[in-house]
Write a protein that holds these residues in place. Structure first.
Motif, short mmCIF file in Angstrom:
data_model
loop_
_atom_site.label_atom_id
_atom_site.label_comp_id
_atom_site.label_asym_id
_atom_site.label_seq_id
_atom_site.Cartn_x
_atom_site.Cartn_y
_atom_site.Cartn_z
N GLY A 237 6.67 15.76 -28.07
CA GLY A 237 7.02 14.60 -29.05
C GLY A 237 5.93 14.63 -30.22
N TYR A 238 5.58 15.48 -30.50
CA TYR A 238 4.69 15.38 -31.70
C TYR A 238 5.14 16.72 -32.61
CZ TYR A 238 1.59 12.29 -29.47
OH TYR A 238 0.97 11.10 -29.03
N LEU B 94 14.74 21.74 -24.61
CA LEU B 94 14.05 22.03 -23.57
C LEU B 94 13.77 20.88 -22.62
CD1 LEU B 94 11.36 24.55 -24.47
CD2 LEU B 94 13.83 25.07 -23.88
N ARG B 95 13.55 19.69 -23.47
CA ARG B 95 13.20 18.52 -22.61
C ARG B 95 13.32 17.33 -23.47
NH1 ARG B 95 8.07 19.16 -21.08
NH2 ARG B 95 7.36 18.13 -22.86
N ASP B 96 14.18 16.12 -23.13
CA ASP B 96 14.20 14.99 -23.82
C ASP B 96 13.13 14.10 -23.96
OD1 ASP B 96 16.61 15.57 -25.16
OD2 ASP B 96 17.73 14.65 -23.09
N VAL B 97 12.38 13.80 -22.59
CA VAL B 97 11.28 12.89 -22.68
C VAL B 97 9.97 13.58 -22.03
CG1 VAL B 97 10.27 10.62 -21.99
CG2 VAL B 97 13.00 10.98 -22.66
N PRO B 98 8.88 13.62 -22.71
CA PRO B 98 8.59 13.69 -24.17
C PRO B 98 9.41 14.78 -24.87
CG PRO B 98 6.58 14.46 -23.10
CD PRO B 98 7.58 13.94 -21.93
N ARG C 109 4.94 9.18 -30.87
CA ARG C 109 5.87 10.58 -30.73
C ARG C 109 7.25 10.36 -31.26
NH1 ARG C 109 4.06 11.33 -24.35
NH2 ARG C 109 2.25 12.47 -24.61
N VAL C 110 7.80 11.34 -31.75
CA VAL C 110 9.38 11.44 -32.17
C VAL C 110 10.09 11.57 -30.93
CG1 VAL C 110 11.02 12.89 -33.29
CG2 VAL C 110 8.64 12.84 -34.16
N THR C 111 11.25 10.56 -31.01
CA THR C 111 11.99 10.66 -29.73
C THR C 111 13.26 11.69 -30.18
OG1 THR C 111 13.49 8.67 -30.87
CG2 THR C 111 11.38 8.11 -29.30
#
Length: 207
Positions: free
Chosen positions: A41-42, A89-93, A19-21
């Motif tokens: 993350g993709y 929208l969200r950092d993780v994922p 996944r991309v961080t």
């Protein structure tokens, strides 16, 4: 068990990369970031929008910006309207979209503030061939869960914007409730009050 032929397409399947961080995404060159979205993350590659799609987005942004400036002249907080910008929208994922149009509270440029869901008042997606499920199901859920108050789904005909489906966030359920559909054929100049008082002039939304 029967062995697969060596030339079977199944042999070409490879596991997805890691996944991309958020940190990795922020290091990407702008020309790459503009061509992708990140979902859980993709990487999701985004096709370049057709000219009519781009024209509709620009005209919608111009209309919203005109009314945003009018509202600010009467004391409303500072607002910005843009096309095709990163919306976190969200950092993780990592969940990073690039809406066709977004109206949001002005950012602190000196602090390098990034556009996040809590800044957005309205997100607009224009349905194009191949984006029906994303715009009407996937993004409908993502934007609601992120807490964005208003979401519009826009459809086009041969000469411009033809319908605008309006959704408003229900805070109790964190789901969007459909609050009406504006139709060019039904109302020549519909007026609404949320997220800002404005009147839709369909002629301004033609290609």
């Amino acid at each position: 068990m029967t062995a697969l032929p060596e030339d079977s397409w199944l042999h070409s399947i490879r596991p997805q990369p890691s996944r991309v961080t958020a940190e990795e995404y922020e290091e990407l060159p702008e020309e790459i970031a503009r061509a992708i979205e990140i979902v859980d993350g993709y990487v999701v590659y985004c096709e370049a929008p057709a000219p009519d799609h781009q024209s509709a987005g620009r005209r919608l942004a111009n209309l919203l910006e005109r009314y945003a400036r009018d509202a600010m002249s009467r004391g409303h907080e500072c607002l910005t309207v843009n096309n095709d910008v990163d919306l976190r929208l969200r950092d993780v994922p990592l969940l990073n979209r690039r809406p066709d149009v977004v109206m949001y509270r002005c950012l602190d440029r000196e602090r390098g503030e990034k556009l996040r869901a809590q800044h957005a008042l309205l997100v607009v997606e224009i349905v194009s061939p191949g984006s029906e499920t994303q715009d009407t199901t996937d993004k409908l859920g993502e934007y609601a869960k992120a807490g964005i108050p208003h979401y519009w789904i826009v459809r086009l005909d041969q000469i411009g914007v033809s319908t605008i489906e309006r959704y408003r966030l229900d805070l109790a359920s964190m789901l969007y409730k459909h609050v009406g559909t504006l139709m060019k054929e039904a109302d020549p100049a519909p007026a609404i009050t949320n997220p800002l008082p404005l009147t839709i002039d369909w002629a301004d939304l033609q290609f």
